[in-house]
Motif scaffolding. Structure first.
Motif, PDB file in Angstrom:
ATOM      1  N   PRO A   2       8.444 -21.885  -7.161  1.00  0.00           N
ATOM      2  CA  PRO A   2       8.625 -20.441  -7.380  1.00  0.00           C
ATOM      3  C   PRO A   2       7.919 -19.954  -8.627  1.00  0.00           C
ATOM      4  N   LEU A   3       7.575 -18.656  -8.621  1.00  0.00           N
ATOM      5  CA  LEU A   3       7.020 -18.022  -9.807  1.00  0.00           C
ATOM      6  C   LEU A   3       8.171 -17.811 -10.785  1.00  0.00           C
ATOM      7  N   PRO A   4       8.024 -18.242 -12.048  1.00  0.00           N
ATOM      8  CA  PRO A   4       9.119 -18.045 -13.012  1.00  0.00           C
ATOM      9  C   PRO A   4       9.529 -16.570 -13.067  1.00  0.00           C
ATOM     10  N   THR A   5      10.828 -16.328 -13.176  1.00  0.00           N
ATOM     11  CA  THR A   5      11.305 -14.936 -13.109  1.00  0.00           C
ATOM     12  C   THR A   5      10.833 -14.108 -14.297  1.00  0.00           C
ATOM     13  N   ASN A   6      10.367 -14.780 -15.361  1.00  0.00           N
ATOM     14  CA  ASN A   6       9.843 -14.023 -16.508  1.00  0.00           C
ATOM     15  C   ASN A   6       8.314 -13.907 -16.475  1.00  0.00           C
ATOM     16  N   HIS A   7       7.721 -14.170 -15.321  1.00  0.00           N
ATOM     17  CA  HIS A   7       6.257 -14.093 -15.238  1.00  0.00           C
ATOM     18  C   HIS A   7       5.773 -12.650 -15.411  1.00  0.00           C
ATOM     19  N   PRO A   8       4.711 -12.450 -16.182  1.00  0.00           N
ATOM     20  CA  PRO A   8       4.183 -11.093 -16.420  1.00  0.00           C
ATOM     21  C   PRO A   8       3.930 -10.291 -15.132  1.00  0.00           C
ATOM     22  N   LEU A   9       3.463 -10.944 -14.077  1.00  0.00           N
ATOM     23  CA  LEU A   9       3.181 -10.209 -12.831  1.00  0.00           C
ATOM     24  C   LEU A   9       4.417  -9.468 -12.320  1.00  0.00           C
ATOM     25  N   LEU A  10       5.594 -10.036 -12.607  1.00  0.00           N
ATOM     26  CA  LEU A  10       6.831  -9.443 -12.082  1.00  0.00           C
ATOM     27  C   LEU A  10       7.277  -8.211 -12.880  1.00  0.00           C
ATOM     28  N   THR A  11       6.577  -7.918 -13.971  1.00  0.00           N
ATOM     29  CA  THR A  11       6.890  -6.708 -14.740  1.00  0.00           C
ATOM     30  C   THR A  11       6.117  -5.501 -14.221  1.00  0.00           C
ATOM     31  N   LEU A  12       5.197  -5.738 -13.313  1.00  0.00           N
ATOM     32  CA  LEU A  12       4.325  -4.665 -12.832  1.00  0.00           C
ATOM     33  C   LEU A  12       4.870  -4.028 -11.552  1.00  0.00           C
ATOM     34  N   LYS A  13       4.959  -2.696 -11.545  1.00  0.00           N
ATOM     35  CA  LYS A  13       5.429  -2.012 -10.337  1.00  0.00           C
ATOM     36  C   LYS A  13       4.432  -2.124  -9.192  1.00  0.00           C
ATOM     37  N   ASN A  14       3.155  -2.279  -9.535  1.00  0.00           N
ATOM     38  CA  ASN A  14       2.140  -2.331  -8.473  1.00  0.00           C
ATOM     39  C   ASN A  14       1.825  -3.755  -8.023  1.00  0.00           C
ATOM     40  N   CYS A  15       2.771  -4.641  -8.279  1.00  0.00           N
ATOM     41  CA  CYS A  15       2.604  -6.010  -7.770  1.00  0.00           C
ATOM     42  C   CYS A  15       3.836  -6.390  -6.959  1.00  0.00           C
ATOM     43  N   VAL A  16       3.629  -6.676  -5.689  1.00  0.00           N
ATOM     44  CA  VAL A  16       4.731  -7.045  -4.784  1.00  0.00           C
ATOM     45  C   VAL A  16       4.638  -8.539  -4.528  1.00  0.00           C
ATOM     46  N   VAL A  17       5.635  -9.269  -4.968  1.00  0.00           N
ATOM     47  CA  VAL A  17       5.615 -10.727  -4.789  1.00  0.00           C
ATOM     48  C   VAL A  17       6.755 -11.129  -3.868  1.00  0.00           C
ATOM     49  N   ILE A  18       6.429 -11.854  -2.826  1.00  0.00           N
ATOM     50  CA  ILE A  18       7.452 -12.387  -1.914  1.00  0.00           C
ATOM     51  C   ILE A  18       7.305 -13.911  -1.856  1.00  0.00           C
ATOM     52  N   PRO A  19       8.405 -14.590  -1.506  1.00  0.00           N
ATOM     53  CA  PRO A  19       8.451 -16.053  -1.675  1.00  0.00           C
ATOM     54  C   PRO A  19       7.924 -16.882  -0.499  1.00  0.00           C
ATOM     55  N   HIS A  20       6.620 -16.848  -0.272  1.00  0.00           N
ATOM     56  CA  HIS A  20       5.958 -17.697   0.731  1.00  0.00           C
ATOM     57  C   HIS A  20       6.667 -17.621   2.091  1.00  0.00           C
ATOM     58  N   ALA A  29       0.829  -1.211   0.000  1.00  0.00           N
ATOM     59  CA  ALA A  29       0.000   0.000   0.000  1.00  0.00           C
ATOM     60  C   ALA A  29       0.864   1.262   0.000  1.00  0.00           C
ATOM     61  N   ARG A  30       2.012   1.223   0.677  1.00  0.00           N
ATOM     62  CA  ARG A  30       2.894   2.395   0.765  1.00  0.00           C
ATOM     63  C   ARG A  30       4.081   2.305  -0.187  1.00  0.00           C
ATOM     64  N   ARG A  31       4.041   1.291  -1.041  1.00  0.00           N
ATOM     65  CA  ARG A  31       4.961   1.165  -2.188  1.00  0.00           C
ATOM     66  C   ARG A  31       6.434   1.106  -1.788  1.00  0.00           C
ATOM     67  N   LEU A  32       6.734   0.394  -0.729  1.00  0.00           N
ATOM     68  CA  LEU A  32       8.116   0.324  -0.246  1.00  0.00           C
ATOM     69  C   LEU A  32       9.092  -0.287  -1.258  1.00  0.00           C
ATOM     70  N   PRO A  33       8.750  -1.412  -1.906  1.00  0.00           N
ATOM     71  CA  PRO A  33       9.722  -1.974  -2.863  1.00  0.00           C
ATOM     72  C   PRO A  33      10.042  -1.007  -4.000  1.00  0.00           C
ATOM     73  N   GLU A  34       9.031  -0.292  -4.497  1.00  0.00           N
ATOM     74  CA  GLU A  34       9.278   0.720  -5.531  1.00  0.00           C
ATOM     75  C   GLU A  34      10.211   1.808  -5.010  1.00  0.00           C
ATOM     76  N   GLY A  35       9.970   2.235  -3.785  1.00  0.00           N
ATOM     77  CA  GLY A  35      10.789   3.281  -3.189  1.00  0.00           C
ATOM     78  C   GLY A  35      12.237   2.847  -3.033  1.00  0.00           C
ATOM     79  N   VAL A  36      12.441   1.639  -2.554  1.00  0.00           N
ATOM     80  CA  VAL A  36      13.800   1.099  -2.377  1.00  0.00           C
ATOM     81  C   VAL A  36      14.511   1.074  -3.733  1.00  0.00           C
TER      82      VAL A  36
END
Ligand code: NDP
Ligand code: DGY
Length: 329
Positions: A276-294, A125-132
């Motif tokens: 794991p989610l493949p590193t070329n998955h479309p979701l990982l191209t989106l800035k508004n999607c934060v994915v962490i590994p379980h 919600a506060r976009r920390l990964p984008e900020g980092v």
């Protein structure tokens, strides 16, 4: 004791587990442990081989325990202990048919998982990964009135899908952030929801009214693919979606479209399909999607307690005694 006609009972562990559990298995001194001695999952062929003739099986959520595995194990198998609270990886009908008892790890991971859910919600919600990322790549030019703005919890409405042990612990943690309303959906209303002034509402109401939606239900045939195009289309454009349950609750193609098209503001996912989610998955191209590994239950102490509980479930089950946490569904 755990001996059959003077022989040690055979136990197969599909992975290395924290020492707390190993201590319990060896302290009893009556089971012969064989193990896939790695931090990585056993390949399917190794699982099928390792389980042969075992009386007890200690497995992880990444091991699919189906008829093939049970047949490979053979008639000795009396107990399955999973190092998890989720049991969607276990073919329960096949397991019950064979009279095998199942242990799991509820409660001991509730706090850690709820804490992670809050961390993921706030980070998203506060976009920390984008900020980092911007700090590292030189995108930080100066303080700017609208740069990297997100959404806050004050006066918000939070919707919890599946107000079980973890869902309730998430609600309890979010309340002190100034949340105005807590909505929840599921099969039945929960009396304990009163503690967070939780309102049991139809899913459509939860979707249209919530600023934050957290999925914390179990994965079942009913919840599989629950979060799809229609689901996201009913959410507010400014809403944040968080999933800590299982990846398969979400239709990821539909989530991608919703995030891409601005149908919803952002998503935080601790679970995906596959993992794991493949590193070329479309979701990982989106800035508004934060994915962490379980990472839900990933604190040292919680994993230690899970290990001990999984081992104790196994030992007690082999002895024909009550398990600290037996799954009875
Ligand atoms: P609980 O059984 O206490 O809670 C599960 C909840 O799911 C129940 O309250 C149930 O409510 C709800 N549910 C079931 N079916 C539906 C449905 N059709 N629609 C909406 N809700 C539904 O389990 P926990 O809280 O201990 O764990 C929940 C899940 O979280 C686990 O099954 C696991 O998959 C996941 N998990 C993930 C972790 C991570 O690392 N990310 C860590 C630990 C767990 P009702 O009875 O009303 O249907
Ligand atoms: C579980 O236990 O089901 C989690 O997903 C991992 O702790």
């Amino acid at each position: 004791g755990m001996q059959i006609a003077g022989r040690l009972m055979k136990v197969f562990l599909t992975r290395r587990i924290p020492q707390e559990g190993m201590k319990i298995l060896s302290a009893t001194g009556v089971c012969e442990v064989s193990q896939w001695d790695s931090d990585e999952p056993a390949p399917r062929a190794e699982l099928l081989k390792g389980v042969q003739g075992a009386h007890g099986l200690l497995c992880m959520l990444s091991d699919k325990i189906d008829a093939e595995v049970l047949d490979a194990a053979g008639p000795n198998l009396k107990v399955i202990s999973t190092f998890s609270v989720g049991y969607d990886h276990l073919a329960m009908d096949e397991i019950k048919k064979r009279g095998i008892r199942v242990g799991y790890t509820p409660d001991v991971l509730t706090d850690a998982t709820a804490e992670l859910a809050v961390a993921l919600l706030l980070s998203t919600a506060r976009r920390l990964p984008e900020g980092v990322e911007e700090v590292k790549n030189g995108g930080w030019s100066s303080w700017k009135p609208l740069w990297l703005c997100g959404h806050g919890l004050s006066d918000s409405t939070v919707g919890i899908i599946g107000l079980g042990r973890i869902g309730m612990a998430i609600a309890q943690r979010l309340k002190p952030f100034g949340v105005k309303r807590v909505l929840y959906s599921g099969r039945t209303a929960k009396p304990y929801a009163a503690e967070v002034n939780g309102e049991f509402v139809p899913l459509d109401t939860l979707l249209s009214d919530s600023d934050f939606i957290v999925v914390s239900c179990s994965l079942t045939p009913q919840t599989q693919g629950l979060c799809d195009k229609a689901f996201f289309s009913k959410m507010k454009k400014s809403a944040i979606f968080v999933n800590i349950s299982r990846g398969a609750v979400v239709n990821q193609e539909d989530l991608y479209e919703a995030l891409k098209n601005g149908q919803i503001a952002a998503a935080g996912l601790d679970v995906t399909t596959p993992e794991p989610l493949p590193t070329n998955h479309p979701l990982l191209t989106l800035k508004n999607c934060v994915v962490i590994p379980h990472l839900g239950s990933a604190t040292y102490s919680t994993r230690g307690v899970m290990s001990a509980l999984a081992a104790q479930n196994l030992v007690n089950g082999l002895q024909g005694a009550d398990m600290p946490s037996e799954l009875t569904v």
